[in-house]
Write a protein that holds these residues in place. Sequence first.
Motif, mmCIF file in Angstrom:
data_model
loop_
_atom_site.group_PDB
_atom_site.id
_atom_site.type_symbol
_atom_site.label_atom_id
_atom_site.label_comp_id
_atom_site.label_asym_id
_atom_site.label_seq_id
_atom_site.Cartn_x
_atom_site.Cartn_y
_atom_site.Cartn_z
ATOM 1 N N ARG A 1 21.370 46.110 13.582
ATOM 2 C CA ARG A 1 22.225 45.212 12.948
ATOM 3 C C ARG A 1 21.464 43.918 12.160
ATOM 4 N NH1 ARG A 1 26.793 47.515 13.032
ATOM 5 N NH2 ARG A 1 27.964 45.939 13.216
ATOM 6 N N THR B 1 12.480 49.609 25.041
ATOM 7 C CA THR B 1 11.447 50.219 23.926
ATOM 8 C C THR B 1 10.103 49.467 23.960
ATOM 9 O OG1 THR B 1 12.612 48.511 22.568
ATOM 10 C CG2 THR B 1 13.414 50.817 22.439
ATOM 11 N N SER C 1 11.086 45.916 28.192
ATOM 12 C CA SER C 1 12.241 46.315 27.735
ATOM 13 C C SER C 1 12.376 47.927 27.600
ATOM 14 C CB SER C 1 12.647 45.571 26.210
ATOM 15 O OG SER C 1 11.945 46.429 25.274
ATOM 16 N N SER D 1 15.411 35.296 15.324
ATOM 17 C CA SER D 1 15.515 35.282 13.798
ATOM 18 C C SER D 1 15.750 36.592 13.382
ATOM 19 C CB SER D 1 14.052 34.969 13.225
ATOM 20 O OG SER D 1 14.154 35.019 11.737
ATOM 21 N N ASP D 2 16.478 36.765 12.328
ATOM 22 C CA ASP D 2 16.839 38.017 11.647
ATOM 23 C C ASP D 2 15.760 38.632 10.451
ATOM 24 O OD1 ASP D 2 17.913 40.072 10.295
ATOM 25 O OD2 ASP D 2 19.958 39.018 9.623
ATOM 26 N N ALA D 3 15.131 39.699 10.656
ATOM 27 C CA ALA D 3 14.124 40.008 10.046
ATOM 28 C C ALA D 3 14.257 40.191 8.445
ATOM 29 C CB ALA D 3 13.518 41.415 10.169
ATOM 30 N N ASP E 1 12.810 38.128 16.791
ATOM 31 C CA ASP E 1 13.650 39.323 17.123
ATOM 32 C C ASP E 1 15.081 38.763 17.085
ATOM 33 O OD1 ASP E 1 13.310 42.227 18.813
ATOM 34 O OD2 ASP E 1 15.366 41.336 18.770
ATOM 35 N N ILE E 2 15.915 39.636 16.675
ATOM 36 C CA ILE E 2 17.293 39.215 16.437
ATOM 37 C C ILE E 2 18.064 39.079 17.781
ATOM 38 C CG2 ILE E 2 18.592 41.303 16.219
ATOM 39 C CD1 ILE E 2 19.849 40.016 13.661
ATOM 40 N N PHE F 1 9.826 42.498 14.708
ATOM 41 C CA PHE F 1 10.776 43.139 15.489
ATOM 42 C C PHE F 1 10.223 43.039 16.772
ATOM 43 C CE2 PHE F 1 11.424 44.839 11.090
ATOM 44 C CZ PHE F 1 12.793 44.746 11.106
ATOM 45 N N VAL F 2 9.789 41.933 17.440
ATOM 46 C CA VAL F 2 9.013 41.808 18.594
ATOM 47 C C VAL F 2 9.505 42.155 19.847
ATOM 48 C CG1 VAL F 2 9.450 39.590 19.300
ATOM 49 C CG2 VAL F 2 7.164 40.340 19.471
ATOM 50 N N GLY F 3 11.003 42.274 20.213
ATOM 51 C CA GLY F 3 11.180 42.851 21.418
ATOM 52 C C GLY F 3 10.790 42.359 22.586
ATOM 53 N N SER F 4 9.811 43.236 23.403
ATOM 54 C CA SER F 4 9.307 42.253 24.656
ATOM 55 C C SER F 4 8.030 42.256 24.344
ATOM 56 C CB SER F 4 9.494 43.595 25.625
ATOM 57 O OG SER F 4 8.535 44.630 25.604
ATOM 58 N N SER G 1 5.368 43.689 23.411
ATOM 59 C CA SER G 1 3.853 44.716 23.544
ATOM 60 C C SER G 1 3.230 45.002 22.511
ATOM 61 C CB SER G 1 4.675 46.263 24.165
ATOM 62 O OG SER G 1 5.269 46.954 23.111
ATOM 63 N N ASP H 1 7.266 47.835 15.223
ATOM 64 C CA ASP H 1 8.006 48.894 15.680
ATOM 65 C C ASP H 1 9.541 48.659 15.071
ATOM 66 O OD1 ASP H 1 9.017 51.629 16.415
ATOM 67 O OD2 ASP H 1 8.777 50.890 18.837
ATOM 68 N N LEU I 1 17.533 39.636 24.687
ATOM 69 C CA LEU I 1 16.347 40.092 24.939
ATOM 70 C C LEU I 1 15.263 39.033 25.184
ATOM 71 C CD1 LEU I 1 14.768 42.825 25.407
ATOM 72 C CD2 LEU I 1 14.515 42.958 22.912
ATOM 73 N N TYR J 1 22.491 47.462 9.630
ATOM 74 C CA TYR J 1 21.053 47.176 8.681
ATOM 75 C C TYR J 1 20.601 48.553 8.529
ATOM 76 C CZ TYR J 1 16.679 44.409 8.225
ATOM 77 O OH TYR J 1 15.691 43.748 7.584
HETATM 78 C C1 LIG Z 1 12.217 49.190 18.698
HETATM 79 S S1 LIG Z 1 12.342 47.893 19.195
HETATM 80 C C2 LIG Z 1 10.866 46.945 19.071
HETATM 81 C C3 LIG Z 1 10.151 47.030 20.488
HETATM 82 C C4 LIG Z 1 9.016 46.134 20.654
HETATM 83 N N1 LIG Z 1 7.898 46.714 20.208
HETATM 84 C C5 LIG Z 1 8.472 46.115 22.174
HETATM 85 O O1 LIG Z 1 7.656 45.872 22.584
HETATM 86 O O2 LIG Z 1 9.607 45.723 22.869
HETATM 87 C C6 LIG Z 1 13.207 47.117 17.745
HETATM 88 C C7 LIG Z 1 13.544 45.661 17.628
HETATM 89 O O3 LIG Z 1 14.122 45.192 16.613
HETATM 90 C C8 LIG Z 1 15.047 44.418 17.060
HETATM 91 N N2 LIG Z 1 15.805 44.124 15.832
HETATM 92 C C9 LIG Z 1 16.971 44.872 15.344
HETATM 93 N N3 LIG Z 1 17.499 44.401 14.291
HETATM 94 C C10 LIG Z 1 16.555 43.182 13.973
HETATM 95 C C11 LIG Z 1 16.750 42.303 13.032
HETATM 96 N N4 LIG Z 1 17.709 42.442 11.817
HETATM 97 N N5 LIG Z 1 15.926 41.484 13.029
HETATM 98 C C12 LIG Z 1 15.052 41.323 14.001
HETATM 99 N N6 LIG Z 1 14.898 42.267 14.911
HETATM 100 C C13 LIG Z 1 15.889 42.917 14.851
HETATM 101 C C14 LIG Z 1 15.866 44.699 18.480
HETATM 102 O O4 LIG Z 1 16.410 43.613 18.852
HETATM 103 C C15 LIG Z 1 14.624 45.388 19.010
HETATM 104 O O5 LIG Z 1 14.175 44.747 20.043
#
Ligand SMILES: C[S@@+](CC[C@H](N)C(=O)[O-])C[C@H]1O[C@@H](n2cnc3c(N)ncnc32)[C@H](O)[C@@H]1O
Length: 460
Positions: free
Chosen positions: A314, A194, A192, A286-288, A241-242, A220-223, A225, A304, A246, A342
């Motif tokens: 958000r 990030t 992704s 899921s929303d953190a 991740d919300i 906040f797992v995103g991709s 990594s 991260d 993604l 958020y």
């Molecule tokens: C900086 S990125 C993390 C990138 C990740 N380390 C990666 O390897 O891609 C932050 C992530 O937090 C997620 N995020 C934002 N708000 C969130 C929430 N309320 N609950 C869970 N995840 C959330 C975003 O969708 C985004 O993927």
Amino acid sequence: MAYRYLIWFCQECPAFRLAEFEALLTLFKCEAKICCPNKEKPFLVVQSNQREDEEKLIQVTKRSVCVRSLIHLWADSTSREALFSQLKNCEFIKQKEYAGKERSFRINVDTYGKKITLQTKVDKIEELAFLPFEGPINLNKPDNSFQLIEYYGLLSNSAPDEPYELYFGRWLADGGRRFSLDVSLKERKFISNTSMVPWLTAIMSNLALVKDGDVVIDPFVGSGSLLIAAAKFGAYTIGSDIDYLLLHGKRKPSRRYVKQRDPDESVFANFAQYEITSQYLDVIVSDASKPCWRPFEFDAIITDPPYGIRENSRKIGTDKYDMTYKVPEEYIDCHYPSKVLYRFEDILKDLFALALKNLKIGGRLVFWIPRITDYKMEDSLPHHPSFKLISCCNQDMKLNVSRVLACYEKLSNESNNEIFIPYVIKNFRELYFTGIAELNDTKQERQAKHRQFLGQKEMN
Ligand SMILES: C[S@@+](CC[C@H](N)C(=O)[O-])C[C@H]1O[C@@H](n2cnc3c(N)ncnc32)[C@H](O)[C@@H]1O
């Protein structure tokens, strides 16, 4: 007897060296002591009274992405003559396993802060002819590899004629820098915008003391990594991740010139690519701010979180006053919950709350936090009485902004303790734009001013 070792760090990661090294000493229960740590210098001397620590230091080195090489130090000095006289009296030098007839050897000369020619290197090796090594020279696969290292300071354009420091010893191991190549983002199936560079993800897992069989979460797992590094080190990994799109690999491609994502891009596909699916538990949408975890103790939390700079973060919620509103039954299946801002302050509160509830005592919470460098480090980090700050490593970004890799260890489950969030975190977004825009500017005005400001800075 005291055994001394030279840790030679690689160039790229000065801010993280010591913290990573100390964490790995803890992980491998190595009792070697660091002598005179110096954050600037790429060399560190450690000392131990136990020979068993050597094996542990080799493990530390192989796992580290900041360490370049580990050397059993036989002599070190600020002058060549003193180095040679130390070597002549060194107790190891005459031992059969190093100097015996049947033990092949090689001597390497390395310099830091100054380039020297091959001929000069050969001359320096000739000067070491007094060493009592009787075995044959073998440049490819010697039984023992010895190293002369000369340190000419950090400024290569003003290097002195003679080195500031010289080290001589027996090479023991190289660091784990290969990790970056093994899981390079360039060839990774799913990334992704990030996704984090591999060497930083490895440092995070090292700070978190991740080991075989641990269970590690990234909320906040995103991709994913960060989880790849943890999984490579033997942990079972899970994330949330919300962002549904993604997580399901449906967002716009992150690679340049790529128009469409492959249909099977996902966090799991990355685990399959690296043959670590046995370490994959799951990733869930899921929303953190509303953690869904049962009472369960994770061994480590690495994450991260979003800082809310590029876009506002958000979470699920509503600004509407009518809190009694319920989604009608017929819409529940296809209902997308509304979201609200958020704030980073709340993200941190939720992160510590998750750690308080779901991290084992002694487990580590490792995460990134943005910093305005006008404020001191100690005024930029949250405090929680149930957690101890283990390390904080600053990585400069741009302008007056950096990010800090913070590592906390959980001390207790005491939930009455309050988290303290410093002013600079509470107002990070506003401070980030301060000097560039007024607080009551509209979003568009702020962004326009910010773009203009960045443009001017870059031109300067
Ligand atoms: C900086 S990125 C993390 C990138 C990740 N380390 C990666 O390897 O891609 C932050 C992530 O937090 C997620 N995020 C934002 N708000 C969130 C929430 N309320 N609950 C869970 N995840 C959330 C975003 O969708 C985004 O993927």
